[in-house]
Design an enzyme around this catalytic site. Structure first.
Site, PDB file in Angstrom:
ATOM      1  N   GLY A  89      -4.644  -3.731  -1.020  1.00 25.83           N
ATOM      2  CA  GLY A  89      -4.176  -3.720   0.360  1.00 25.83           C
ATOM      3  C   GLY A  89      -2.921  -2.881   0.504  1.00 25.83           C
ATOM      4  O   GLY A  89      -2.456  -2.244  -0.454  1.00 25.83           O
ATOM      5  N   GLU A 110       0.385  -3.279  -9.271  1.00 24.59           N
ATOM      6  CA  GLU A 110      -0.503  -2.571  -8.334  1.00 24.59           C
ATOM      7  C   GLU A 110      -0.391  -1.063  -8.523  1.00 24.59           C
ATOM      8  O   GLU A 110      -1.393  -0.341  -8.499  1.00 24.59           O
ATOM      9  CB  GLU A 110      -0.168  -2.967  -6.899  1.00 24.59           C
ATOM     10  CG  GLU A 110      -0.584  -4.395  -6.574  1.00 24.59           C
ATOM     11  CD  GLU A 110      -0.113  -4.888  -5.218  1.00 24.59           C
ATOM     12  OE1 GLU A 110      -0.726  -5.825  -4.708  1.00 24.59           O
ATOM     13  OE2 GLU A 110       0.856  -4.332  -4.663  1.00 24.59           O
ATOM     14  N   LYS A 128      -1.625  -1.963  10.249  1.00 20.41           N
ATOM     15  CA  LYS A 128      -0.860  -1.379   9.136  1.00 20.41           C
ATOM     16  C   LYS A 128      -0.762   0.142   9.236  1.00 20.41           C
ATOM     17  O   LYS A 128      -0.063   0.766   8.437  1.00 20.41           O
ATOM     18  CB  LYS A 128      -1.524  -1.733   7.805  1.00 20.41           C
ATOM     19  CG  LYS A 128      -1.928  -3.198   7.643  1.00 20.41           C
ATOM     20  CD  LYS A 128      -0.795  -4.032   7.174  1.00 20.41           C
ATOM     21  CE  LYS A 128      -1.190  -5.452   6.834  1.00 20.41           C
ATOM     22  NZ  LYS A 128      -2.109  -5.580   5.718  1.00 20.41           N
TER      23      LYS A 128
END
Ligand code: 5RP
Length: 237
Positions: A89, A110, A128
């Site tokens: 994400g 990540e 976003k």
């Protein structure tokens, strides 16, 4: 329903499920962290039950726990240093496909997993997608050097705050045993230069600025009816 939490959850679910469609039999994939990735794990679980073989490298305890619960076999970057793709994400994505990540404090693993993958699949919702990156940039710091790192971060134009835990007294401790410093920037005129400058501060482990993935990133913007898929061809010059 647009903008409601139900609509956002539906958009995240659509993005997660669309990302899982990009996973092929035999792949070893990075599994990011957060609520949108959760839906990809849910979808992968069904695909594994239907017979495909997929193994994931989790980027957090949360993801590892969810993957185990959903029957997704796990491995490590040590055993699989090259990944077919990574699904993760993001908190903000700009028109050049530069991102801010790290709301969940998993930014270091990540970034390692994204860098190890041939393709970086970013699952997100419309909220976003922003015209320019601004606001909080999370930075993972070594506890030993956090105060000195904060002084240097301040020098880069932000107001730095050590992230406080919610159901524990004191700071958030990352899965790597470090602190998170949330750096509040009014504006970020050059995100790539800022990522480089933050990385040079002693005591900084990694920042949540992901400015160098536009070339191999596929961004799935979830929506209730139809997801949009953005690639490097959609990067605004
Ligand atoms: C965790 C992250 C997450 O991927 C990011 O915060 C997005 O989370 P969500 O899918 O729950 O909105 O960077 O460190």
């Amino acid at each position: 329903m647009a903008g409601t939490s139900d609509a956002v959850a539906a958009a995240k679910r659509a993005a997660g499920y669309r990302a899982a469609e990009m996973v092929e039999d035999g792949m070893v994939i990075g599994l990011g962290t957060g609520s949108t990735v959760f839906y990809a794990i849910e979808a992968l679980s069904g695909m594994i039950r239907d017979g495909i073989s997929v193994t994931g490298v989790p980027t957090s305890y949360q993801t590892a726990m969810r993957a185990r619960e959903y029957g997704v076999p796990l491995t490590t970057l040590d055993d699989n240093p090259v990944l077919d793709l990574a699904i993760d994400g993001a908190d903000q994505i700009d028109p050049q496909h530069r991102m801010i990540k790290g709301r969940g404090a998993a930014l270091t693993r990540e970034k390692c997993v994204a860098a190890a993958a041939f393709r970086f699949i970013v699952v997100t919702d419309e909220a976003k997608i922003v015209p320019r990156l601004a606001g909080v940039v999370p930075v993972e710091t070594l506890p030993f050097a956090t105060k000195t790192a904060m002084a240097q971060l301040r020098g880069l134009g932000c107001r730095p705050f050590i992230r406080e835990a919610v159901k524990k007294d004191g700071p958030v401790i990352t899965d790597n045993g470090n602190f998170i410093v949330d750096c509040q920037f009014e504006e970020i005129p050059d995100p790539a230069a800022l990522e480089t400058a933050i990385a040079q501060i002693p005591g900084v482990i990694e920042s949540g600025l992901f400015t160098r993935f536009a070339g191999n990133a596929t961004i799935i913007v979830g929506a209730e009816k139809k997801c949009s898929v953005l690639t490097s061809a959609d990067v605004v010059p």
